[in-house]
Design an enzyme around this catalytic site. Structure first.
Site, PDB file in Angstrom:
ATOM      1  N   LYS A   1       0.834  -1.213   0.000  1.00 29.31           N
ATOM      2  CA  LYS A   1       0.000   0.000   0.000  1.00 29.31           C
ATOM      3  C   LYS A   1       0.867   1.262   0.000  1.00 29.31           C
ATOM      4  O   LYS A   1       0.606   2.200  -0.750  1.00 29.31           O
ATOM      5  CB  LYS A   1      -0.926  -0.041   1.235  1.00 29.31           C
ATOM      6  CG  LYS A   1      -1.851   1.153   1.357  1.00 29.31           C
ATOM      7  CD  LYS A   1      -3.122   0.784   2.110  1.00 29.31           C
ATOM      8  CE  LYS A   1      -2.915   0.647   3.612  1.00 29.31           C
ATOM      9  NZ  LYS A   1      -2.735   1.937   4.293  1.00 29.31           N
TER      10      LYS A   1
ATOM     11  N   ARG B   1       2.796   5.988  -3.306  1.00 34.06           N
ATOM     12  CA  ARG B   1       3.951   6.782  -3.734  1.00 34.06           C
ATOM     13  C   ARG B   1       4.168   6.700  -5.242  1.00 34.06           C
ATOM     14  O   ARG B   1       4.550   7.686  -5.883  1.00 34.06           O
ATOM     15  CB  ARG B   1       5.204   6.321  -2.972  1.00 34.06           C
ATOM     16  CG  ARG B   1       5.193   6.788  -1.507  1.00 34.06           C
ATOM     17  CD  ARG B   1       6.143   5.947  -0.662  1.00 34.06           C
ATOM     18  NE  ARG B   1       6.320   6.455   0.699  1.00 34.06           N
ATOM     19  CZ  ARG B   1       5.471   6.243   1.704  1.00 34.06           C
ATOM     20  NH1 ARG B   1       4.352   5.558   1.508  1.00 34.06           N
ATOM     21  NH2 ARG B   1       5.722   6.721   2.920  1.00 34.06           N
TER      22      ARG B   1
ATOM     23  N   GLY C   1      -5.011   7.811   5.273  1.00 40.08           N
ATOM     24  CA  GLY C   1      -4.111   8.777   5.915  1.00 40.08           C
ATOM     25  C   GLY C   1      -2.863   9.002   5.085  1.00 40.08           C
ATOM     26  O   GLY C   1      -2.393  10.133   4.918  1.00 40.08           O
TER      27      GLY C   1
ATOM     28  N   ARG D   1      -8.849  12.201  12.119  1.00 40.16           N
ATOM     29  CA  ARG D   1      -7.412  11.990  12.377  1.00 40.16           C
ATOM     30  C   ARG D   1      -6.636  13.304  12.314  1.00 40.16           C
ATOM     31  O   ARG D   1      -6.987  14.213  11.573  1.00 40.16           O
ATOM     32  CB  ARG D   1      -6.856  10.971  11.370  1.00 40.16           C
ATOM     33  CG  ARG D   1      -7.467   9.602  11.580  1.00 40.16           C
ATOM     34  CD  ARG D   1      -6.967   8.587  10.585  1.00 40.16           C
ATOM     35  NE  ARG D   1      -5.569   8.253  10.781  1.00 40.16           N
ATOM     36  CZ  ARG D   1      -4.893   7.416   9.992  1.00 40.16           C
ATOM     37  NH1 ARG D   1      -5.495   6.852   8.962  1.00 40.16           N
ATOM     38  NH2 ARG D   1      -3.630   7.148  10.231  1.00 40.16           N
TER      39      ARG D   1
ATOM     40  N   GLN E   1       4.785   9.125   7.052  1.00 35.65           N
ATOM     41  CA  GLN E   1       3.869   9.986   6.301  1.00 35.65           C
ATOM     42  C   GLN E   1       4.306  11.444   6.420  1.00 35.65           C
ATOM     43  O   GLN E   1       4.331  12.186   5.432  1.00 35.65           O
ATOM     44  CB  GLN E   1       2.442   9.825   6.823  1.00 35.65           C
ATOM     45  CG  GLN E   1       1.861   8.441   6.541  1.00 35.65           C
ATOM     46  CD  GLN E   1       0.475   8.245   7.119  1.00 35.65           C
ATOM     47  OE1 GLN E   1      -0.075   9.148   7.757  1.00 35.65           O
ATOM     48  NE2 GLN E   1      -0.100   7.078   6.902  1.00 35.65           N
TER      49      GLN E   1
ATOM     50  N   ASP F   1       1.882  -1.221  11.779  1.00 35.40           N
ATOM     51  CA  ASP F   1       0.572  -1.699  11.323  1.00 35.40           C
ATOM     52  C   ASP F   1       0.333  -3.168  11.661  1.00 35.40           C
ATOM     53  O   ASP F   1      -0.756  -3.697  11.420  1.00 35.40           O
ATOM     54  CB  ASP F   1       0.438  -1.509   9.807  1.00 35.40           C
ATOM     55  CG  ASP F   1       0.380  -0.028   9.422  1.00 35.40           C
ATOM     56  OD1 ASP F   1       0.005   0.794  10.273  1.00 35.40           O
ATOM     57  OD2 ASP F   1       0.726   0.293   8.266  1.00 35.40           O
TER      58      ASP F   1
ATOM     59  N   ARG G   1      -6.298   1.742  17.725  1.00 38.48           N
ATOM     60  CA  ARG G   1      -6.106   0.284  17.594  1.00 38.48           C
ATOM     61  C   ARG G   1      -5.742  -0.388  18.908  1.00 38.48           C
ATOM     62  O   ARG G   1      -5.985  -1.598  19.072  1.00 38.48           O
ATOM     63  CB  ARG G   1      -5.048  -0.013  16.519  1.00 38.48           C
ATOM     64  CG  ARG G   1      -5.577   0.247  15.123  1.00 38.48           C
ATOM     65  CD  ARG G   1      -4.584  -0.097  14.035  1.00 38.48           C
ATOM     66  NE  ARG G   1      -5.229  -0.012  12.731  1.00 38.48           N
ATOM     67  CZ  ARG G   1      -4.590   0.129  11.589  1.00 38.48           C
ATOM     68  NH1 ARG G   1      -3.262   0.202  11.572  1.00 38.48           N
ATOM     69  NH2 ARG G   1      -5.252   0.195  10.455  1.00 38.48           N
TER      70      ARG G   1
ATOM     71  N   ARG H   1      -7.747  -3.390   9.485  1.00 37.28           N
ATOM     72  CA  ARG H   1      -6.814  -4.308  10.170  1.00 37.28           C
ATOM     73  C   ARG H   1      -7.432  -4.903  11.444  1.00 37.28           C
ATOM     74  O   ARG H   1      -7.091  -6.026  11.840  1.00 37.28           O
ATOM     75  CB  ARG H   1      -5.493  -3.606  10.475  1.00 37.28           C
ATOM     76  CG  ARG H   1      -4.770  -3.144   9.206  1.00 37.28           C
ATOM     77  CD  ARG H   1      -3.314  -2.832   9.437  1.00 37.28           C
ATOM     78  NE  ARG H   1      -2.800  -1.954   8.398  1.00 37.28           N
ATOM     79  CZ  ARG H   1      -2.460  -2.343   7.160  1.00 37.28           C
ATOM     80  NH1 ARG H   1      -2.567  -3.600   6.799  1.00 37.28           N
ATOM     81  NH2 ARG H   1      -2.005  -1.462   6.284  1.00 37.28           N
TER      82      ARG H   1
HETATM   83  C1  S3P Z   1       2.696   4.719   6.145  1.00 35.95           C
HETATM   84  C2  S3P Z   1       3.232   5.047   7.342  1.00 35.95           C
HETATM   85  C3  S3P Z   1       2.670   4.624   8.632  1.00 35.95           C
HETATM   86  C4  S3P Z   1       1.701   3.454   8.470  1.00 35.95           C
HETATM   87  C5  S3P Z   1       0.761   3.658   7.328  1.00 35.95           C
HETATM   88  C6  S3P Z   1       1.537   3.815   6.027  1.00 35.95           C
HETATM   89  C7  S3P Z   1       3.309   5.240   4.916  1.00 35.95           C
HETATM   90  O1  S3P Z   1       1.946   5.700   9.184  1.00 35.95           O
HETATM   91  O2  S3P Z   1       0.979   3.239   9.650  1.00 35.95           O
HETATM   92  O3  S3P Z   1      -0.130   2.568   7.205  1.00 35.95           O
HETATM   93  O4  S3P Z   1       3.006   4.728   3.822  1.00 35.95           O
HETATM   94  O5  S3P Z   1       4.128   6.175   5.008  1.00 35.95           O
HETATM   95  P1  S3P Z   1       2.696   6.863  10.039  1.00 35.95           P
HETATM   96  O6  S3P Z   1       3.599   7.576   9.125  1.00 35.95           O
HETATM   97  O7  S3P Z   1       1.598   7.748  10.550  1.00 35.95           O
HETATM   98  O8  S3P Z   1       3.397   6.132  11.139  1.00 35.95           O
END
Ligand code: S3P
Length: 447
Positions: free
Chosen positions: A24, A29, A95, A123, A169, A319, A350, A397
């Site tokens: 994912k 990206r 997110g 969020r 992120q 995750d 979670r 999840r």
């Molecule tokens: C992700 C980073 C993680 C992860 C999310 C995917 C990403 O989140 O939990 O499912 O693709 O950069 P955080 O950056 O908030 O930790």
């Protein structure tokens, strides 16, 4: 999938060889960098989950040509930058989608309004807005930095940003904004987080400097860079494979092989943890695919023992704690997961939902702000009870974790809102059924 509930029951062993859907993180990206670049980007193995489809639609809204050529095969025609979308950009449940797109969009002279589903609207976006604001972006939003939010980009200045929370992120949003900022971006992460943005930027011809510092990293992206379209092969998602591997570990007689799983060192904390618990896992056919290491992983039913999971491991398996908690429920002894406060700001809280779901299934759990402790049910002939209807708050999840628990518990387990599983793992139920699992639509009363 439209079922109001899904129920998992104990049946025979799970056996077979499968591929999990594309990763994912890498899928989001690939679409975003493809849209930022000039020219064609061909993507193979793209995850066709709802989250990623939202990002594909968003990239079209920001001016890229986005075309599905076949299953998992997509072409993005980037215009070398974003143009202003003519409507609200709805990122659904994602997110990663909304935060990375906000970072990318901030570099351009445009206004864009973002929203999402009820979970995403709850969020925190402040973690991204703070650095983007320091770079010169402006916005108007709901209280607490919540969506819907209108971002005004353009004329960004450079930034040096020390990540207050270990979030790939946030790091990625700042790096993407830095591509079009005068002075670029320097991000210091005290704990290393998944590095797919850094790796993929290089595939698109960008200059990225990464230096290791202690357990963390310093990443520098010079400003004013142009990306060039490329080819991306998306490996299998370890966060999805985790459900299959744990299902095999807890279901007697099982042996399941997951092919082509991403083995990025910043994503495989779960494999280390399961290994410490005594899991019978073998890694074969290790190879390089498009700049990432992938391998085939085989899991066999195992007698697991509880472990203490150190906080520094959290970013590499953030995750995977929900499904680790399920593995811990079937173990002997106690599993303590420390330093996992970030779990509370995912698609749901979670920690709270796993604690509630496991308790409803007869498992001893202790919840603290940053810690989840699971008391393994395996004592002599004592098994995991199950027999609960679990509330998932629409979290994919949480739903998949409890369905896996139901496959090996004494009584069936049902979950609500199972349609949300398609955000990250479309085809999960059919794939599990193909391995021998008994998962079917059924009202919660059947549980
Ligand atoms: C992700 C980073 C993680 C992860 C999310 C995917 C990403 O989140 O939990 O499912 O693709 O950069 P955080 O950056 O908030 O930790």
């Amino acid at each position: 999938m439209t079922a109001a509930h899904l129920t998992a029951r104990r049946a025979g062993p799970l056996r077979g060889t499968v591929r999990t859907p594309g990763d994912k993180s890498i899928s989001h990206r690939a679409l975003i960098l493809g849209a930022l670049a000039s020219g064609v980007t061909d993507i193979e193995g793209l995850l066709e989950g709802d989250d990623v489809k939202r990002t594909a639609a968003a990239m079209a809204a920001f001016g890229a040509g986005v075309e599905r050529l076949g299953e998992g095969t997509w072409r993005v025609e980037g215009r070398g930058g974003f143009s202003e979308p003519s409507d609200v950009v709805d990122c659904g449940n994602a997110g990663t989608g909304v935060r990375l797109i906000m970072g990318a969009a901030a570099g351009f002279d445009l206004s864009a309004t973002f929203t999402g589903d009820a979970s995403l609207r709850g969020r925190p976006m402040n973690r991204v807005l703070k650095p983007l604001g320091e770079m010169g972006a402006r916005w108007i939003c709901r209280a607490g930095g919540r969506l819907p939010l209108t971002l005004r980009g353009g004329n960004l200045r450079g930034i040096t940003y020390i990540l207050p929370e270990p979030s790939a992120q946030v790091k990625s949003a700042v790096l993407l904004a830095g591509l079009h900022a005068q002075g670029g971006a320097e991000v210091v992460e005290p704990e290393a987080t998944r590095d797919h943005t850094e790796r993929m930027l290089r595939c698109f011809g960008a200059e990225v400097e990464v230096t290791e510092a202690g357990g963390g990293r310093r990443i520098v992206v010079p400003g004013g860079q142009r990306l060039t379209g490329t080819r991306i092969h998306v490996p299998g998602d370890p966060s999805s494979a985790a459900f299959l591997l744990v299902a095999a570990l807890v279901t007697p007689g099982s042996e399941v092989t997951v092919q082509g799983m991403l083995l990025n060192p910043l994503r495989i904390g779960l494999l280390d943890t399961l290994g410490e618990m005594g899991a019978d896992l073998s890694v074969t056919n290790v190879r390089d695919e498009g700049g990432e290491t992938v391998a085939d992983i085989t899991a066999r039913h195992s007698e697991l023992e509880g472990v203490d999971v150190p906080p520094e491991r959290a970013p590499s398996m953030i995750d995977e704690y929900p499904i680790l908690a399920v593995a811990a429920a079937f173990a002997s002894g106690k599993t303590v997961m420390r330093g996992i406060g970030e779990m509370r700001v995912k698609e749901s809280d979670r920690i709270a939902l796993m604690a509630a779901g496991l308790a409803a299934c007869g498992i001893g759990v202790e919840e603290a702000p940053e810690t989840l402790t699971v008391i393994g049910a395996k004592r002599g002939n004592h098994l995991v009870a199950g027999g609960a209807a679990v509330i998932t708050h629409g979290d994919h999840r949480i739903a998949m974790s409890h369905l896996i628990l139901g496959l090996a518990a004494e009584a069936p387990v049902s979950v609500d809102e199972p349609g949300m599983i398609a955000t990250s793992f479309p085809g999960f139920v059919a794939l599990m059924q193909g391995l021998g699992a008994d998962i079917a639509e059924a009202p919660p009363a059947a549980a």
